[in-house]
Design a protein around this motif. Structure first.
Motif, PDB file in Angstrom:
ATOM      1  N   GLY A 109      72.863  77.143  66.149  1.00 20.42           N
ATOM      2  CA  GLY A 109      74.058  77.751  66.731  1.00 20.42           C
ATOM      3  C   GLY A 109      73.988  77.890  68.238  1.00 20.42           C
ATOM      4  O   GLY A 109      74.786  78.623  68.838  1.00 20.42           O
ATOM      5  N   ILE A 110      73.040  77.204  68.871  1.00 22.10           N
ATOM      6  CA  ILE A 110      72.863  77.285  70.323  1.00 22.10           C
ATOM      7  C   ILE A 110      73.500  76.069  70.995  1.00 22.10           C
ATOM      8  O   ILE A 110      73.239  74.929  70.605  1.00 22.10           O
ATOM      9  N   LYS A 111      74.322  76.330  71.986  1.00 26.84           N
ATOM     10  CA  LYS A 111      74.981  75.270  72.757  1.00 26.84           C
ATOM     11  C   LYS A 111      74.231  75.060  74.072  1.00 26.84           C
ATOM     12  O   LYS A 111      73.621  75.980  74.616  1.00 26.84           O
ATOM     13  N   VAL A 112      74.302  73.854  74.609  1.00 24.51           N
ATOM     14  CA  VAL A 112      73.678  73.515  75.881  1.00 24.51           C
ATOM     15  C   VAL A 112      74.682  72.778  76.755  1.00 24.51           C
ATOM     16  O   VAL A 112      75.379  71.875  76.282  1.00 24.51           O
ATOM     17  N   THR A 113      74.761  73.178  78.013  1.00 29.87           N
ATOM     18  CA  THR A 113      75.642  72.500  78.976  1.00 29.87           C
ATOM     19  C   THR A 113      74.886  72.229  80.260  1.00 29.87           C
ATOM     20  O   THR A 113      74.169  73.097  80.769  1.00 29.87           O
ATOM     21  N   LEU A 114      75.050  71.026  80.771  1.00 31.42           N
ATOM     22  CA  LEU A 114      74.563  70.658  82.105  1.00 31.42           C
ATOM     23  C   LEU A 114      75.718  70.799  83.084  1.00 31.42           C
ATOM     24  O   LEU A 114      76.734  70.116  82.961  1.00 31.42           O
ATOM     25  N   LEU A 115      75.567  71.704  84.034  1.00 33.93           N
ATOM     26  CA  LEU A 115      76.582  71.920  85.061  1.00 33.93           C
ATOM     27  C   LEU A 115      76.213  71.069  86.267  1.00 33.93           C
ATOM     28  O   LEU A 115      75.097  71.192  86.795  1.00 33.93           O
ATOM     29  N   GLU A 116      77.127  70.217  86.714  1.00 40.25           N
ATOM     30  CA  GLU A 116      76.816  69.209  87.734  1.00 40.25           C
ATOM     31  C   GLU A 116      77.726  69.356  88.956  1.00 40.25           C
ATOM     32  O   GLU A 116      78.711  68.632  89.105  1.00 40.25           O
ATOM     33  N   PRO A 117      77.401  70.295  89.849  1.00 39.46           N
ATOM     34  CA  PRO A 117      78.230  70.475  91.049  1.00 39.46           C
ATOM     35  C   PRO A 117      77.980  69.362  92.069  1.00 39.46           C
ATOM     36  O   PRO A 117      76.864  68.854  92.193  1.00 39.46           O
ATOM     37  N   ASN A 118      79.046  69.038  92.814  1.00 40.64           N
ATOM     38  CA  ASN A 118      78.837  68.234  94.019  1.00 40.64           C
ATOM     39  C   ASN A 118      78.494  69.212  95.149  1.00 40.64           C
ATOM     40  O   ASN A 118      78.143  70.363  94.894  1.00 40.64           O
ATOM     41  N   GLY A 119      78.547  68.786  96.385  1.00 39.09           N
ATOM     42  CA  GLY A 119      78.239  69.693  97.476  1.00 39.09           C
ATOM     43  C   GLY A 119      79.268  70.812  97.596  1.00 39.09           C
ATOM     44  O   GLY A 119      80.458  70.603  97.332  1.00 39.09           O
ATOM     45  N   TYR A 120      78.798  71.993  97.993  1.00 41.98           N
ATOM     46  CA  TYR A 120      79.690  73.129  98.229  1.00 41.98           C
ATOM     47  C   TYR A 120      79.348  73.767  99.568  1.00 41.98           C
ATOM     48  O   TYR A 120      78.270  73.531 100.128  1.00 41.98           O
ATOM     49  N   GLU A 121      80.274  74.565 100.063  1.00 44.30           N
ATOM     50  CA  GLU A 121      80.096  75.203 101.373  1.00 44.30           C
ATOM     51  C   GLU A 121      79.186  76.421 101.245  1.00 44.30           C
ATOM     52  O   GLU A 121      79.589  77.561 101.439  1.00 44.30           O
ATOM     53  N   THR A 122      77.935  76.150 100.880  1.00 37.31           N
ATOM     54  CA  THR A 122      76.904  77.181 100.783  1.00 37.31           C
ATOM     55  C   THR A 122      75.804  76.820 101.773  1.00 37.31           C
ATOM     56  O   THR A 122      75.954  75.901 102.571  1.00 37.31           O
ATOM     57  N   ASP A 123      74.669  77.522 101.684  1.00 40.00           N
ATOM     58  CA  ASP A 123      73.565  77.204 102.598  1.00 40.00           C
ATOM     59  C   ASP A 123      72.566  76.242 101.956  1.00 40.00           C
ATOM     60  O   ASP A 123      71.398  76.204 102.325  1.00 40.00           O
ATOM     61  N   PHE A 124      73.038  75.433 100.994  1.00 42.74           N
ATOM     62  CA  PHE A 124      72.166  74.468 100.317  1.00 42.74           C
ATOM     63  C   PHE A 124      71.409  73.594 101.316  1.00 42.74           C
ATOM     64  O   PHE A 124      70.217  73.340 101.165  1.00 42.74           O
ATOM     65  N   GLY A 125      72.116  73.125 102.337  1.00 40.81           N
ATOM     66  CA  GLY A 125      71.475  72.275 103.338  1.00 40.81           C
ATOM     67  C   GLY A 125      70.977  73.045 104.541  1.00 40.81           C
ATOM     68  O   GLY A 125      70.505  72.458 105.517  1.00 40.81           O
ATOM     69  N   GLY A 126      71.062  74.392 104.469  1.00 36.53           N
ATOM     70  CA  GLY A 126      70.662  75.226 105.604  1.00 36.53           C
ATOM     71  C   GLY A 126      69.420  76.040 105.313  1.00 36.53           C
ATOM     72  O   GLY A 126      68.344  75.502 105.069  1.00 36.53           O
ATOM     73  N   ALA A 127      69.596  77.375 105.306  1.00 34.46           N
ATOM     74  CA  ALA A 127      68.449  78.285 105.205  1.00 34.46           C
ATOM     75  C   ALA A 127      67.673  78.123 103.907  1.00 34.46           C
ATOM     76  O   ALA A 127      66.455  78.347 103.877  1.00 34.46           O
ATOM     77  N   SER A 128      68.352  77.746 102.826  1.00 33.96           N
ATOM     78  CA  SER A 128      67.654  77.652 101.540  1.00 33.96           C
ATOM     79  C   SER A 128      66.967  76.313 101.328  1.00 33.96           C
ATOM     80  O   SER A 128      66.247  76.128 100.343  1.00 33.96           O
ATOM     81  N   ALA A 129      67.164  75.364 102.231  1.00 31.60           N
ATOM     82  CA  ALA A 129      66.615  74.017 102.065  1.00 31.60           C
ATOM     83  C   ALA A 129      65.246  73.875 102.731  1.00 31.60           C
ATOM     84  O   ALA A 129      64.894  74.638 103.628  1.00 31.60           O
ATOM     85  N   ILE A 130      64.502  72.887 102.271  1.00 25.04           N
ATOM     86  CA  ILE A 130      63.220  72.527 102.872  1.00 25.04           C
ATOM     87  C   ILE A 130      63.349  71.114 103.442  1.00 25.04           C
ATOM     88  O   ILE A 130      63.945  70.233 102.805  1.00 25.04           O
TER      89      ILE A 130
END
Length: 272
Positions: free
Chosen positions: A170-191
Motif C-alpha cells: 500500500g506504499i506509493k513512490v513518486t520521483l519529483l523532477e524539478p527544473n531550475g528554480y529561483e532559489t540559492d541552488f547555484g549560490g550559497a547552497s552549492a559547492i
C-alpha cells in the motif's frame, strides 16, 4: 484529510515553502534541518503541528532515530519527502574524490537511510507515500553538473525499483523532477570544484544558454506538491516546471532516434 508529513531539507528553498504550505492547511509536519533556528518563525506560528528535528541525513543512525521520534510524536507518518540535497558544480576532470563521495553521501545515501527507516512504519500502516526529490537533471545531464546528475540518476533507478517492491504494502513512490528554480541552488547552497581553465568555454556556453525564463518561481510549486500529496494514485514521476518538460522530451527523442538507428546492431548482439 489531515496528513503527517516528514520532510528533510526544510530550512530554506522549496523545502521550507512546502513545509509552510502543509502547515497552513492543517497538516502535521516533521521538518528536519541542520540548524533548528532556521524554522523558528514557523515553530512560533504552528506549535501544535510542527516538530522540528536537527538531522544530518548522512548519519544513518540519526536518520532512523529521527523517523522513530516522528512516529512516536504524531503516531503515524503518511508522507516522506526526501528533499535534502545540494548541487555540486564541476567538470568531471575537476572533481576531487572527497567531493564525489560527499555528493553521494547526502543526495543518495541520505535518501536511502530515510527511505529504509520509514518503510516498516508505512508497511504496518498499510499505506504511505514516499516522495523522492530528484531533478530534471536526473533524466538529462548538463556539462559541469555531472556528479549532481549522477546522484539524481541513482535516485531514479533506486526509486523505480522501490516502487515495485513496496506497492503490495500500500506504499506509493513518486520521483519529483524539478527544473531550475529561483532559489540559492547555484549560490550559497552549492559547492564548486577548483576550476581548470580548459573548461572555461564549456562553462561560459552553459551560463549563456541558461535563460532567466527557464528558472521557475518557487511558490508556484505549492499547488502541484499539495495535489501530489493528496492524490489517491500518484504518478511514479512528476516534472516540475515547463523547461524540464522540454529538456526531457528532447532528450528522449534523441535517444529513441539513436536506438532506432542502431537497432539492427542491438538485435544482432542478442545472439538468438
Amino acid at each position: 484529510m489531515k496528513k503527517t508529513i516528514f520532510i528533510t531539507g526544510a530550512s530554506r528553498g522549496l523545502g521550507k515553502i512546502w513545509t509552510e504550505a502543509f502547515l497552513k492547511r492543517g497538516d502535521n509536519v516533521v521538518a528536519t534541518v541542520r540548524n533548528i533556528d532556521s524554522l523558528n518563525d514557523l515553530a512560533d506560528q504552528y506549535p501544535q503541528n510542527l516538530l522540528v528535528l536537527t538531522l544530518d541525513v548522512t548519519d544513518k543512525k540519526a536518520s532512523f532515530e529521527a523517523v522513530s521520534k516522528a512516529k512516536s510524536y504524531f503516531g503515524a507518518i503518511d508522507v516522506l519527502i526526501n528533499n535534502a540535497g545540494y548541487g555540486h558544480f564541476g567538470a568531471v576532470e575537476e572533481l576531487e574524490e572527497q567531493e564525489i563521495r560527499a555528493q553521494f553521501e547526502t543526495n543518495v545515501f541520505g535518501l536511502i537511510w530515510l527511505t529504509q527507516a520509514v518503510i516498516p512504519i508505512m508497511r504496518e500502516q498499510k499505506s504511505g507515500h514516499i516522495i523522492q526529490v530528484s531533478s530534471a537533471l536526473g533524466v538529462v545531464a548538463f556539462p559541469t553538473l555531472g556528479i549532481y546528475s549522477a546522484s539524481k540518476f541513482a535516485i531514479e533507478g533506486l526509486s523505480e525499483s522501490l516502487a515495485s517492491e513496496v506497492a503490495a504494502f500500500g506504499i506509493k513512490v513518486t520521483l519529483l523532477e524539478p527544473n531550475g528554480y529561483e532559489t540559492d541552488f547555484g549560490g550559497a547552497s552549492a559547492i564548486q570544484s577548483n576550476p581548470l581553465e580548459q573548461y572555461d568555454v564549456v562553462k561560459k556556453a552553459l551560463h549563456e544558454g541558461n535563460k532567466p525564463e527557464d528558472n521557475g518561481v518557487p511558490s508556484a510549486t505549492v499547488t502541484a506538491v499539495l495535489k501530489l500529496v493528496d492524490a489517491e494514485n500518484p504518478p511514479l514521476r512528476l516534472i516540475l516546471g515547463k523547461a524540464g518538460i522540454e529538456w526531457i522530451k528532447h532528450a528522449y527523442s534523441e535517444r529513441m532516434k539513436t536506438w532506432d538507428e542502431w537497432q539492427d546492431v542491438s538485435v544482432a548482439a542478442h545472439g538468438k
